[in-house]
Scaffold this motif. Structure first.
Motif, PDB file in Angstrom:
ATOM      1  N   SER A  97     -36.958  64.187  71.098  1.00  0.00           N
ATOM      2  CA  SER A  97     -37.926  64.952  72.123  1.00  0.00           C
ATOM      3  C   SER A  97     -37.254  65.509  73.229  1.00  0.00           C
ATOM      4  O   SER A  97     -37.592  66.671  73.525  1.00  0.00           O
ATOM      5  CB  SER A  97     -38.591  63.692  72.653  1.00  0.00           C
ATOM      6  OG  SER A  97     -39.775  62.906  71.932  1.00  0.00           O
ATOM      7  N   ASN A 101     -37.705  69.439  73.883  1.00  0.00           N
ATOM      8  CA  ASN A 101     -38.389  70.096  75.016  1.00  0.00           C
ATOM      9  C   ASN A 101     -37.138  70.901  75.581  1.00  0.00           C
ATOM     10  O   ASN A 101     -37.972  72.110  76.260  1.00  0.00           O
ATOM     11  CB  ASN A 101     -38.463  68.927  75.926  1.00  0.00           C
ATOM     12  CG  ASN A 101     -39.862  68.253  76.048  1.00  0.00           C
ATOM     13  OD1 ASN A 101     -40.685  68.694  76.606  1.00  0.00           O
ATOM     14  ND2 ASN A 101     -39.915  67.107  75.130  1.00  0.00           N
ATOM     15  N   ARG A 104     -37.898  74.173  73.678  1.00  0.00           N
ATOM     16  CA  ARG A 104     -39.148  74.916  74.308  1.00  0.00           C
ATOM     17  C   ARG A 104     -39.114  75.715  75.514  1.00  0.00           C
ATOM     18  O   ARG A 104     -39.182  76.752  75.737  1.00  0.00           O
ATOM     19  CB  ARG A 104     -40.140  73.707  74.680  1.00  0.00           C
ATOM     20  CG  ARG A 104     -41.445  74.449  75.341  1.00  0.00           C
ATOM     21  CD  ARG A 104     -42.315  75.099  74.508  1.00  0.00           C
ATOM     22  NE  ARG A 104     -43.042  74.384  73.562  1.00  0.00           N
ATOM     23  CZ  ARG A 104     -43.743  75.300  72.551  1.00  0.00           C
ATOM     24  NH1 ARG A 104     -43.651  76.332  72.458  1.00  0.00           N
ATOM     25  NH2 ARG A 104     -44.102  74.476  71.787  1.00  0.00           N
ATOM     26  N   SER A 121     -44.408  74.973  66.020  1.00  0.00           N
ATOM     27  CA  SER A 121     -45.453  74.497  66.519  1.00  0.00           C
ATOM     28  C   SER A 121     -46.824  74.488  65.887  1.00  0.00           C
ATOM     29  O   SER A 121     -47.691  73.649  65.936  1.00  0.00           O
ATOM     30  CB  SER A 121     -45.731  75.302  67.991  1.00  0.00           C
ATOM     31  OG  SER A 121     -44.718  74.985  68.981  1.00  0.00           O
ATOM     32  N   GLU A 159     -46.687  67.490  74.580  1.00  0.00           N
ATOM     33  CA  GLU A 159     -45.472  68.088  75.066  1.00  0.00           C
ATOM     34  C   GLU A 159     -45.302  67.533  76.751  1.00  0.00           C
ATOM     35  O   GLU A 159     -44.120  67.579  77.199  1.00  0.00           O
ATOM     36  CB  GLU A 159     -45.403  69.552  74.645  1.00  0.00           C
ATOM     37  CG  GLU A 159     -44.827  69.883  73.353  1.00  0.00           C
ATOM     38  CD  GLU A 159     -44.702  71.396  72.862  1.00  0.00           C
ATOM     39  OE1 GLU A 159     -44.436  72.094  74.168  1.00  0.00           O
ATOM     40  OE2 GLU A 159     -44.954  71.645  71.970  1.00  0.00           O
TER      41      GLU A 159
END
Length: 196
Positions: A97, A101, A104, A121, A159
């Motif tokens: 995660s 993140n 992203r 995604s 998210e």
């Protein structure tokens, strides 16, 4: 995937989770992987290719632990467990995660990350929509639930909650509770009225 390549991708996810992407060099990943930078260039051509491959690896890892979390019970309960698996205190989930993140956030500034991130995604959203579609076909969630719209909203919400969880703003339990409440609205059990 060869074991050497997989070890490099695993090290990439670890390096991204520990050090972030901005300023991350191929040599940093090679150090974490315990290999020469030349080997990384051999497998991935350049930093952008390595980060794109790392995104795919991270997405595949997430699918694995989501599927593992789908326990017994009704199809809808399995779907909820599958979705909640993105927020749990297992070290591999936290690392995955963190890396997701970070990638992203960096895609806002690093244009070469945008398409691989969009592709990952789309894959996650498609898998989620298919799971919703199957649960709806089994008659366990409302026929009014649109799988594609619900999947986009659920993955985006996940998210957002994940980033608040990782930054310490929400505890694991609080993030999972918020996600569960949202799932009751977005994919309500058959016979339950959706709030308007």
């Amino acid at each position: 995937m060869t074991s050497r390549r997989e070890a490099i991708l695993r090290a990439s996810a670890t390096a991204i989770a520990e050090r972030g992407v901005r300023g991350l060099r191929v040599s940093d990943i090679a150090e974490v992987a315990g290999v020469s930078p030349g080997l990384l260039y051999y497998h991935f051509k350049d930093r952008d290719g390595l980060l794109a491959a790392a995104l795919t690896y991270i997405n595949d890892q997430a699918l694995t632990y989501r599927q593992a979390a789908s326990g017994s019970g009704s199809s809808r309960e399995q779907l909820v467990d599958y979705l909640l698996a993105e927020i749990q205190d297992l070290p591999e989930v936290v690392e995955n995660s963190l890396a997701w993140n970070e990638l992203r956030a960096c895609a806002v500034y690093e244009t070469p990350l945008r398409e691989p991130l969009a592709q990952a995604s789309r894959q996650w959203t498609t898998e989620t929509a298919e799971a919703i579609r199957l649960t709806r076909a089994l008659g366990e969630i409302s026929d009014r639930t649109d799988p594609e719209h619900a999947a986009v909203t659920i993955t985006a919400l996940t998210e957002g909650l994940s980033s608040r969880w990782l930054s310490g703003e929400l505890t694991t339990d609080a993030a999972r509770t918020h996600l569960r409440i949202a799932l009751d609205i977005l994919i309500p059990p058959k016979g339950h009225n959706r709030p308007r």
